[in-house]
Design an enzyme around this catalytic site. Structure first.
Site, PDB file in Angstrom:
ATOM      1  N   GLY A  60       0.819  -1.211   0.000  1.00  0.00           N
ATOM      2  CA  GLY A  60       0.000   0.000   0.000  1.00  0.00           C
ATOM      3  C   GLY A  60       0.846   1.250   0.000  1.00  0.00           C
ATOM      4  O   GLY A  60       2.051   1.217   0.278  1.00  0.00           O
ATOM      5  N   ASN A  98       0.114   8.891   2.091  1.00  0.00           N
ATOM      6  CA  ASN A  98       0.576  10.217   1.716  1.00  0.00           C
ATOM      7  C   ASN A  98       2.089  10.314   1.657  1.00  0.00           C
ATOM      8  O   ASN A  98       2.642  10.995   0.805  1.00  0.00           O
ATOM      9  CB  ASN A  98       0.059  11.250   2.724  1.00  0.00           C
ATOM     10  CG  ASN A  98      -1.275  11.801   2.270  1.00  0.00           C
ATOM     11  OD1 ASN A  98      -1.600  11.711   1.088  1.00  0.00           O
ATOM     12  ND2 ASN A  98      -2.031  12.358   3.193  1.00  0.00           N
ATOM     13  N   PHE A  99       2.740   9.633   2.593  1.00  0.00           N
ATOM     14  CA  PHE A  99       4.191   9.826   2.719  1.00  0.00           C
ATOM     15  C   PHE A  99       5.003   8.586   2.406  1.00  0.00           C
ATOM     16  O   PHE A  99       6.079   8.668   1.858  1.00  0.00           O
ATOM     17  CB  PHE A  99       4.532  10.282   4.147  1.00  0.00           C
ATOM     18  CG  PHE A  99       3.722  11.439   4.604  1.00  0.00           C
ATOM     19  CD1 PHE A  99       3.926  12.690   4.043  1.00  0.00           C
ATOM     20  CD2 PHE A  99       2.742  11.288   5.571  1.00  0.00           C
ATOM     21  CE1 PHE A  99       3.175  13.764   4.454  1.00  0.00           C
ATOM     22  CE2 PHE A  99       1.987  12.358   5.982  1.00  0.00           C
ATOM     23  CZ  PHE A  99       2.195  13.606   5.419  1.00  0.00           C
ATOM     24  N   SER A 134       5.550   4.244   1.401  1.00  0.00           N
ATOM     25  CA  SER A 134       5.047   3.106   0.640  1.00  0.00           C
ATOM     26  C   SER A 134       5.458   1.870   1.429  1.00  0.00           C
ATOM     27  O   SER A 134       6.543   1.822   2.012  1.00  0.00           O
ATOM     28  CB  SER A 134       5.624   3.080  -0.766  1.00  0.00           C
ATOM     29  OG  SER A 134       7.007   2.854  -0.709  1.00  0.00           O
ATOM     30  N   LYS A 184       8.238  -0.370   5.479  1.00  0.00           N
ATOM     31  CA  LYS A 184       7.776   0.957   5.061  1.00  0.00           C
ATOM     32  C   LYS A 184       8.956   1.855   4.740  1.00  0.00           C
ATOM     33  O   LYS A 184       9.904   1.958   5.515  1.00  0.00           O
ATOM     34  CB  LYS A 184       6.933   1.579   6.195  1.00  0.00           C
ATOM     35  CG  LYS A 184       6.382   2.952   5.853  1.00  0.00           C
ATOM     36  CD  LYS A 184       5.367   3.406   6.891  1.00  0.00           C
ATOM     37  CE  LYS A 184       4.803   4.773   6.573  1.00  0.00           C
ATOM     38  NZ  LYS A 184       3.724   5.168   7.471  1.00  0.00           N
ATOM     39  N   ASP A 220      -3.914  10.943  12.744  1.00  0.00           N
ATOM     40  CA  ASP A 220      -4.257  10.451  11.404  1.00  0.00           C
ATOM     41  C   ASP A 220      -5.088   9.176  11.539  1.00  0.00           C
ATOM     42  O   ASP A 220      -4.903   8.217  10.797  1.00  0.00           O
ATOM     43  CB  ASP A 220      -2.963  10.181  10.619  1.00  0.00           C
ATOM     44  CG  ASP A 220      -3.201  10.122   9.116  1.00  0.00           C
ATOM     45  OD1 ASP A 220      -4.345  10.374   8.677  1.00  0.00           O
ATOM     46  OD2 ASP A 220      -2.252   9.814   8.376  1.00  0.00           O
ATOM     47  N   ARG A 222      -8.070   3.903   6.621  1.00  0.00           N
ATOM     48  CA  ARG A 222      -6.896   3.503   5.824  1.00  0.00           C
ATOM     49  C   ARG A 222      -5.700   3.149   6.711  1.00  0.00           C
ATOM     50  O   ARG A 222      -4.775   2.460   6.279  1.00  0.00           O
ATOM     51  CB  ARG A 222      -6.507   4.609   4.833  1.00  0.00           C
ATOM     52  CG  ARG A 222      -6.130   5.919   5.501  1.00  0.00           C
ATOM     53  CD  ARG A 222      -5.787   7.069   4.578  1.00  0.00           C
ATOM     54  NE  ARG A 222      -5.601   8.261   5.391  1.00  0.00           N
ATOM     55  CZ  ARG A 222      -6.557   9.098   5.748  1.00  0.00           C
ATOM     56  NH1 ARG A 222      -7.788   8.900   5.308  1.00  0.00           N
ATOM     57  NH2 ARG A 222      -6.303  10.135   6.524  1.00  0.00           N
ATOM     58  N   ASN A 223      -5.719   3.657   7.944  1.00  0.00           N
ATOM     59  CA  ASN A 223      -4.609   3.391   8.860  1.00  0.00           C
ATOM     60  C   ASN A 223      -4.937   2.363   9.940  1.00  0.00           C
ATOM     61  O   ASN A 223      -4.230   2.230  10.924  1.00  0.00           O
ATOM     62  CB  ASN A 223      -4.143   4.699   9.510  1.00  0.00           C
ATOM     63  CG  ASN A 223      -3.506   5.608   8.485  1.00  0.00           C
ATOM     64  OD1 ASN A 223      -2.897   5.131   7.545  1.00  0.00           O
ATOM     65  ND2 ASN A 223      -3.677   6.903   8.658  1.00  0.00           N
ATOM     66  N   ASP A 245       0.318   3.429  11.194  1.00  0.00           N
ATOM     67  CA  ASP A 245       0.709   4.725  10.625  1.00  0.00           C
ATOM     68  C   ASP A 245       0.833   5.847  11.667  1.00  0.00           C
ATOM     69  O   ASP A 245      -0.076   6.644  11.859  1.00  0.00           O
ATOM     70  CB  ASP A 245      -0.275   5.140   9.519  1.00  0.00           C
ATOM     71  CG  ASP A 245       0.293   6.279   8.683  1.00  0.00           C
ATOM     72  OD1 ASP A 245       1.369   6.807   9.032  1.00  0.00           O
ATOM     73  OD2 ASP A 245      -0.344   6.644   7.676  1.00  0.00           O
TER      74      ASP A 245
HETATM   75  P1  ADP Z   1       1.463   6.305   4.913  1.00  0.00           P
HETATM   76  O1  ADP Z   1       2.189   6.953   6.050  1.00  0.00           O
HETATM   77  O2  ADP Z   1       2.111   6.601   3.613  1.00  0.00           O
HETATM   78  O3  ADP Z   1      -0.009   6.581   4.927  1.00  0.00           O
HETATM   79  P2  ADP Z   1       0.880   3.648   6.008  1.00  0.00           P
HETATM   80  O4  ADP Z   1       1.741   3.258   7.157  1.00  0.00           O
HETATM   81  O5  ADP Z   1      -0.492   4.147   6.340  1.00  0.00           O
HETATM   82  O6  ADP Z   1       1.671   4.715   5.098  1.00  0.00           O
HETATM   83  O7  ADP Z   1       0.769   2.403   5.020  1.00  0.00           O
HETATM   84  C1  ADP Z   1       0.127   2.530   3.750  1.00  0.00           C
HETATM   85  C2  ADP Z   1      -0.744   1.305   3.464  1.00  0.00           C
HETATM   86  O8  ADP Z   1       0.078   0.120   3.437  1.00  0.00           O
HETATM   87  C3  ADP Z   1      -1.797   1.022   4.514  1.00  0.00           C
HETATM   88  O9  ADP Z   1      -2.973   1.754   4.268  1.00  0.00           O
HETATM   89  C4  ADP Z   1      -2.018  -0.480   4.358  1.00  0.00           C
HETATM   90  O10 ADP Z   1      -2.889  -0.754   3.292  1.00  0.00           O
HETATM   91  C5  ADP Z   1      -0.625  -0.992   3.979  1.00  0.00           C
HETATM   92  N1  ADP Z   1       0.118  -1.474   5.169  1.00  0.00           N
HETATM   93  C6  ADP Z   1       0.817  -0.709   6.035  1.00  0.00           C
HETATM   94  N2  ADP Z   1       1.386  -1.436   7.017  1.00  0.00           N
HETATM   95  C7  ADP Z   1       1.033  -2.726   6.773  1.00  0.00           C
HETATM   96  C8  ADP Z   1       1.297  -3.986   7.457  1.00  0.00           C
HETATM   97  N3  ADP Z   1       2.041  -4.026   8.566  1.00  0.00           N
HETATM   98  N4  ADP Z   1       0.763  -5.121   6.950  1.00  0.00           N
HETATM   99  C9  ADP Z   1      -0.007  -5.059   5.831  1.00  0.00           C
HETATM  100  N5  ADP Z   1      -0.288  -3.925   5.151  1.00  0.00           N
HETATM  101  C10 ADP Z   1       0.221  -2.753   5.603  1.00  0.00           C
HETATM  102 MG    MG Z   2      -1.495   5.975   6.124  1.00  0.00          MG
END
Ligand code: ADP
Ligand code: MG
Length: 296
Positions: free
Chosen positions: A55, A58-59, A61, A81, A175, A179-180, A193
């Protein structure tokens, strides 16, 4: 005779070395030569095998990887991440996110596993436990028929418990959104997140954000939009929006951003936000109580 005695003492010391209770890998010299093996939270880039994207927000991947030091595909799966290039968030912010997650230990918060540095330490990745069902948005889209009201209340109470834990450490998430929220199993969700998370100064009840940047304003409380003020109360507001997302199965038609019905939300969530009418005692603990009652 003295030669025999010396030989004997050598044999004894060899014996001690060979049968020492401390394994060779624990010796200070070995540790100095192999820092990555010693520190279990330090993941070596060369052993991290990319599998697929998980996924993008915003910041950052997030990618699914296998950490496979033996190189035989037996290593465990982890979520990694990275900062997306050209985003406003800096390495310093990312380091803060990593530090925050590393001190959080709660069943309802995604588990920190460690960090991975690139060659020359020019960039860093955050290594987390991998939650196979991904974010609540995708999960609800695909499992609409398996998630009844009771299950939604269970998820809501788990998010609430995770947030309550954060509050006890004076953190504000800033946040909180579907989505988080990650789905660990059909009966467990976890908060993720911590990219925007701040700690409230000890002499204050809120944090005022001065940094410019993209903001998830449709999840923001009015005082966050108007005065850049963030507190436990504004997290409770965002939790209210998450409840809306949850109970509308994260349907795109009902997406807070898309329908822009902040005013409707205001009326809907006022009782949550101002329990008892005072507005001063808002906490996750208070929000959790009625949810647990409903779950009984
Ligand atoms: P950002 O700071 O860019 O929003 P996130 O930490 O929210 O990044 O992660 C982006 C996306 O990645 C999440 O919405 C989720 O779909 C996927 N994701 C994040 N962490 C995990 C994880 N530990 N296991 C499975 N999917 C994850
Ligand atoms: Mg996020």
């Amino acid at each position: 005779r003295s030669i025999i005695r010396q030989l004997n003492s050598l044999i004894t010391s060899d014996y001690v070395i060979l049968h020492a209770t401390e394994p060779v890998t624990q010796s200070p010299v070995w540790r100095a030569l192999n820092p990555a093996q010693h520190d279990q939270t330090l993941f070596e880039e060369r052993h991290l095998r990319y599998i697929s994207p998980l996924g993008k927000g915003n910041f950052g991947s997030v990618e699914l990887c296998r950490y496979d030091p033996l190189g035989d595909n037996t290593g465990e799966l982890v979520a990694v991440k990275k900062l997306q290039p050209n985003k406003q968030s800096t390495l310093e912010d990312f380091q803060k996110e990593v530090n925050t997650l590393s001190v959080l230990h709660c069943d309802y918060i995604v588990k920190y596993r460690g960090v991975c540095y690139s060659m020359g330490r020019l960039s860093m990745s955050l290594v987390m436990e991998y939650l196979p069902h991904g974010s609540l948005i995708g999960y609800l889209e695909n499992n609409r028929h398996n998630v009844n009201t009771r299950r939604m209340l269970l998820f809501a109470s788990q998010i609430c418990k995770g947030m309550e834990y954060l509050q006890t450490l004076r953190y504000i998430h800033r946040d909180l959104a579907a989505r988080n929220i990650l789905v660990a199993s059909e009966s467990l969700v976890k908060i993720a997140d911590f990219g925007l998370t701040k700690i409230i100064p000890f002499d204050k009840e809120y944090y005022r954000v001065t940094q410019p940047g993209e903001s998830p304003i449709f999840w923001y409380a009015p005082e966050s939009i108007n005065d850049s003020k963030f507190s436990h109360k504004s997290d409770v507001w965002s939790f209210g929006i998450v409840l809306h997302e949850l109970f509308s199965y994260c349907d795109m038609v009902s997406n807070p951003k898309r329908v822009r019905i902040m005013y409707k939300f205001t009326y809907f969530f006022l009782p949550l936000y101002f329990p008892g009418g005072g507005g001063l005692k808002v906490s996750m603990e208070k929000t959790l109580k009625p949810l647990l009652e409903l779950l009984k």
